[in-house]
Design a protein around this motif. Structure first.
Motif, mmCIF file in Angstrom:
data_model
loop_
_atom_site.group_PDB
_atom_site.id
_atom_site.type_symbol
_atom_site.label_atom_id
_atom_site.label_comp_id
_atom_site.label_asym_id
_atom_site.label_seq_id
_atom_site.Cartn_x
_atom_site.Cartn_y
_atom_site.Cartn_z
ATOM 1 N N GLU A 130 -19.354 -3.714 9.799
ATOM 2 C CA GLU A 130 -18.759 -2.784 8.534
ATOM 3 C C GLU A 130 -17.457 -2.515 8.932
ATOM 4 O O GLU A 130 -16.853 -1.931 9.846
ATOM 5 C CB GLU A 130 -19.821 -1.652 8.886
ATOM 6 C CG GLU A 130 -20.292 -1.100 7.344
ATOM 7 C CD GLU A 130 -21.171 0.071 7.508
ATOM 8 O OE1 GLU A 130 -20.922 1.268 7.539
ATOM 9 O OE2 GLU A 130 -22.349 -0.460 7.460
ATOM 10 N N LYS A 131 -16.543 -2.467 7.735
ATOM 11 C CA LYS A 131 -15.327 -2.366 7.928
ATOM 12 C C LYS A 131 -14.938 -0.854 7.954
ATOM 13 O O LYS A 131 -14.004 -0.271 8.353
ATOM 14 C CB LYS A 131 -14.649 -2.725 6.685
ATOM 15 C CG LYS A 131 -14.563 -4.260 6.648
ATOM 16 C CD LYS A 131 -13.497 -4.973 5.671
ATOM 17 C CE LYS A 131 -13.709 -6.324 5.785
ATOM 18 N NZ LYS A 131 -12.913 -7.118 4.847
ATOM 19 N N SER A 132 -16.014 -0.012 7.954
ATOM 20 C CA SER A 132 -15.660 1.628 8.256
ATOM 21 C C SER A 132 -15.612 1.857 9.536
ATOM 22 O O SER A 132 -15.154 2.865 9.937
ATOM 23 C CB SER A 132 -16.785 2.428 7.340
ATOM 24 O OG SER A 132 -18.034 1.971 8.095
ATOM 25 N N HIS A 133 -15.859 1.122 10.473
ATOM 26 C CA HIS A 133 -15.781 1.218 11.826
ATOM 27 C C HIS A 133 -15.206 0.185 12.797
ATOM 28 O O HIS A 133 -15.313 0.028 13.774
ATOM 29 C CB HIS A 133 -17.181 1.708 12.424
ATOM 30 C CG HIS A 133 -18.217 0.898 12.381
ATOM 31 N ND1 HIS A 133 -19.248 0.985 11.257
ATOM 32 C CD2 HIS A 133 -18.675 -0.487 12.970
ATOM 33 C CE1 HIS A 133 -20.050 -0.002 11.372
ATOM 34 N NE2 HIS A 133 -19.845 -0.588 12.366
ATOM 35 N N GLY A 134 -14.525 -0.687 11.989
ATOM 36 C CA GLY A 134 -13.996 -1.989 12.685
ATOM 37 C C GLY A 134 -12.987 -2.477 11.854
ATOM 38 O O GLY A 134 -12.906 -2.390 10.526
ATOM 39 N N SER A 135 -12.493 -3.795 12.393
ATOM 40 C CA SER A 135 -11.548 -4.662 11.505
ATOM 41 C C SER A 135 -11.426 -6.048 12.192
ATOM 42 O O SER A 135 -12.059 -6.214 13.368
ATOM 43 C CB SER A 135 -10.224 -4.046 11.434
ATOM 44 O OG SER A 135 -9.551 -3.704 12.780
ATOM 45 N N VAL A 136 -11.289 -6.867 11.142
ATOM 46 C CA VAL A 136 -11.420 -8.326 11.845
ATOM 47 C C VAL A 136 -9.998 -8.869 12.277
ATOM 48 O O VAL A 136 -8.996 -8.289 11.903
ATOM 49 C CB VAL A 136 -11.726 -9.118 10.563
ATOM 50 C CG1 VAL A 136 -10.616 -9.247 9.457
ATOM 51 C CG2 VAL A 136 -12.272 -10.681 10.869
ATOM 52 N N GLY A 137 -10.273 -9.648 13.296
ATOM 53 C CA GLY A 137 -9.013 -10.137 13.861
ATOM 54 C C GLY A 137 -8.648 -11.395 13.071
ATOM 55 O O GLY A 137 -9.176 -11.903 12.259
ATOM 56 N N VAL A 138 -7.108 -11.829 13.105
ATOM 57 C CA VAL A 138 -6.922 -13.015 12.541
ATOM 58 C C VAL A 138 -7.610 -14.205 13.168
ATOM 59 O O VAL A 138 -7.399 -14.602 14.245
ATOM 60 C CB VAL A 138 -5.315 -13.338 12.513
ATOM 61 C CG1 VAL A 138 -4.928 -14.642 11.803
ATOM 62 C CG2 VAL A 138 -4.700 -12.066 12.044
ATOM 63 N N ALA A 139 -8.427 -15.128 12.243
ATOM 64 C CA ALA A 139 -8.984 -16.268 12.512
ATOM 65 C C ALA A 139 -8.173 -17.386 13.120
ATOM 66 O O ALA A 139 -6.979 -17.607 12.516
ATOM 67 C CB ALA A 139 -9.727 -16.856 11.420
ATOM 68 N N GLY A 140 -8.479 -17.975 14.267
ATOM 69 C CA GLY A 140 -7.547 -19.025 14.710
ATOM 70 C C GLY A 140 -6.546 -18.406 15.381
ATOM 71 O O GLY A 140 -5.791 -19.498 16.360
ATOM 72 N N GLU A 141 -6.101 -17.123 15.500
ATOM 73 C CA GLU A 141 -4.965 -16.765 16.423
ATOM 74 C C GLU A 141 -5.603 -16.573 17.825
ATOM 75 O O GLU A 141 -6.438 -15.714 17.708
ATOM 76 C CB GLU A 141 -4.520 -15.602 15.904
ATOM 77 C CG GLU A 141 -3.233 -14.872 16.350
ATOM 78 C CD GLU A 141 -2.649 -13.840 15.497
ATOM 79 O OE1 GLU A 141 -2.672 -12.506 15.959
ATOM 80 O OE2 GLU A 141 -2.223 -13.995 14.378
ATOM 81 N N PRO A 142 -5.055 -16.975 18.921
ATOM 82 C CA PRO A 142 -5.451 -16.563 20.075
ATOM 83 C C PRO A 142 -5.316 -15.173 20.472
ATOM 84 O O PRO A 142 -4.324 -14.458 20.303
ATOM 85 C CB PRO A 142 -4.694 -17.417 21.041
ATOM 86 C CG PRO A 142 -3.391 -17.841 20.169
ATOM 87 C CD PRO A 142 -3.738 -17.780 18.712
#
Length: 194
Positions: A130-142
């Motif tokens: 859930e974006k209210s308590h986290g965020s996604v990293g850039v896919a494919g980026e080490p």
């Protein structure tokens, strides 16, 4: 009658008497001395390497803890707690780095979703991503490990959590299912000590 000649009963000539070697005044040849020293040196090197390999677990680790990364200034207890919550019981491949009152911890676990909820990083009953308590990293980026932390890096894609009390957690997401963690997943947890 003189010299009987070759011994013809066995069809061979009589062998000449052996030549005398290593007389009292003779020195060993330089080639033989170098070869002997080389062989002795190789044997000693082999013994030393074998002893190091045999006792490799007894070599000193930072702070006397094989989980600690070089440069750590504080040893973590055998049972690691992050703000009162122990890391999962199945945690493996554990590494940590401590500096100036904070710790960065890396481990692999199949119980990571339970840990995130029990530690209060993800609220009970909430979706893990859930974006209210986290965020996604850039896919494919080490993902780069924090400075000082040793061990394997996380595999992309990753998800970042920030929680109260200064705890930051980064986990490996499944590359196939957007709503799941890898199994088992590696986590990197940053938190203040004490």
């Amino acid at each position: 009658m003189g010299d009987p000649g070759p011994d013809i009963r066995h069809g061979e000539a009589a062998a000449p008497p052996p030549a005398a070697e290593g007389g009292a005044g003779e020195r060993p040849r330089p080639g033989r001395r170098s070869a002997a020293l080389g062989i002795a040196g190789l044997a000693l090197t082999g013994l030393a390497a074998g002893a190091v390999w045999l006792f490799r677990d007894d070599l000193p680790h930072p702070l006397g803890d094989e989980r600690a990364c070089a440069g750590s200034d504080q040893r973590l207890p055998d049972r690691i707690l992050v703000h009162g919550t122990p890391i999962p019981s199945d945690a493996s491949d554990v590494h940590y780095f401590t500096r100036n009152g904070s710790a960065v911890l890396s481990f692999r676990s199949g119980l990571l979703s339970d840990y995130l909820r029990s530690a209060g990083i993800v609220p009970a009953g909430a979706d893990l991503f859930e974006k209210s308590h986290g965020s996604v990293g850039v896919a494919g980026e080490p993902y780069r490990l924090p400075d000082g932390l040793c061990g394997p890096a996380l595999q992309s894609p990753v998800w970042y959590y920030d929680s109260a009390g200064g705890v930051r957690v980064t986990v490996e997401r499944s590359p196939l299912y957007g709503d799941a963690l890898r199994f088992p997943a590696r986590a990197v947890v940053t938190y203040p000590l004490g």
